[in-house]
Write a protein that holds these residues in place. Structure first.
Motif: not given
Length: 219
Positions: A164-174, A145-153, A195-198
């Motif tokens: 839902e950028p953290s929807g597929n991550l564990d609590t710490t990674s989120s 997901q951090r690679v995806a963020v770098a790609r977006a930037l 957009v998030t449910h978190n």
């Protein structure tokens, strides 16, 4: 930065967005929340120019009126001014982390040297310098997901749209990802629409927009 007026979206007879108005300021982090089916992702896709409203009174990003752009101009505008982060990071499995980050820069016809240097810098900022030559299957979910963020930037966009950028991550990674968004905003002055449910991320945002039945009911 972003101004949308009276956005409607129909799929057949189903009205998904029912006259949405919003104004998002530069460098603001805005969370869009609400139950499933409220229209959050549809709104995000329209704001991000991936979809078009059925009708509207206007959508402008960075003082550019989107409906005045033809398809070619819109693609160029999107590549230069908009970054996207998705729940399922959509990295290309055959490419390394560095190569994945570079792709939007190459699409923008920037020089290979310039793009690769920027990608290296972003991956270093993300704490991924030692993972740059690894393919997605060799990375953890948080690393991907951090690679995806770098790609977006990589093209220094004005606004980042995240679904839902953290929807597929564990609590710490989120939590780490959420903190990263604010660090990026402070460093690069970009605008984030998420957009998030978190609820933790939503409460951290500068502003929370709540959607229900195709409308923003609280902002």
């Amino acid at each position: 930065m972003i101004k949308a007026e009276n956005i409607h979206k129909y799929y057949g007879d189903l009205e998904v967005l029912k006259g949405v108005d919003l104004h998002i300021k530069k460098s603001e982090i805005v969370a869009i929340v609400g139950p499933s089916g409220a229209g959050k992702t549809t709104l995000l896709q329209i704001l991000g120019t991936l979809d078009k409203p059925t009708q509207s009174e206007g959508l402008s990003i960075n003082d550019t009126e989107i409906k005045r752009l033809n398809d070619k101009a819109l693609s160029k505008f999107r590549n230069k001014h908009i970054g996207f982060i998705f729940q399922f990071h959509q990295l290309l499995p055959e490419f390394t982390a560095l190569e994945n980050v570079c792709i939007p820069g190459f699409i923008a016809n920037r020089s290979r040297k310039e793009v690769e240097e920027e990608a290296e810098r972003l991956l270093s900022f993300m704490g991924l310098s030692d993972r740059k030559n690894h393919k997605p299957s060799e990375l953890s979910g948080g690393e991907q997901q951090r690679v995806a963020v770098a790609r977006a930037l990589i093209n220094k966009p004005d606004v980042i749209f995240a679904d839902e950028p953290s929807g597929n991550l564990d609590t710490t990674s989120s939590r780490n990802l959420h903190e990263l968004f604010f660090t990026l905003r402070d460093k690069f002055k970009q605008t984030f629409v998420i957009v998030t449910h978190n609820q933790e991320l939503a409460q951290m945002a500068d502003r929370k927009l709540e959607m229900k039945d195709g409308k923003i009911i609280h902002s």
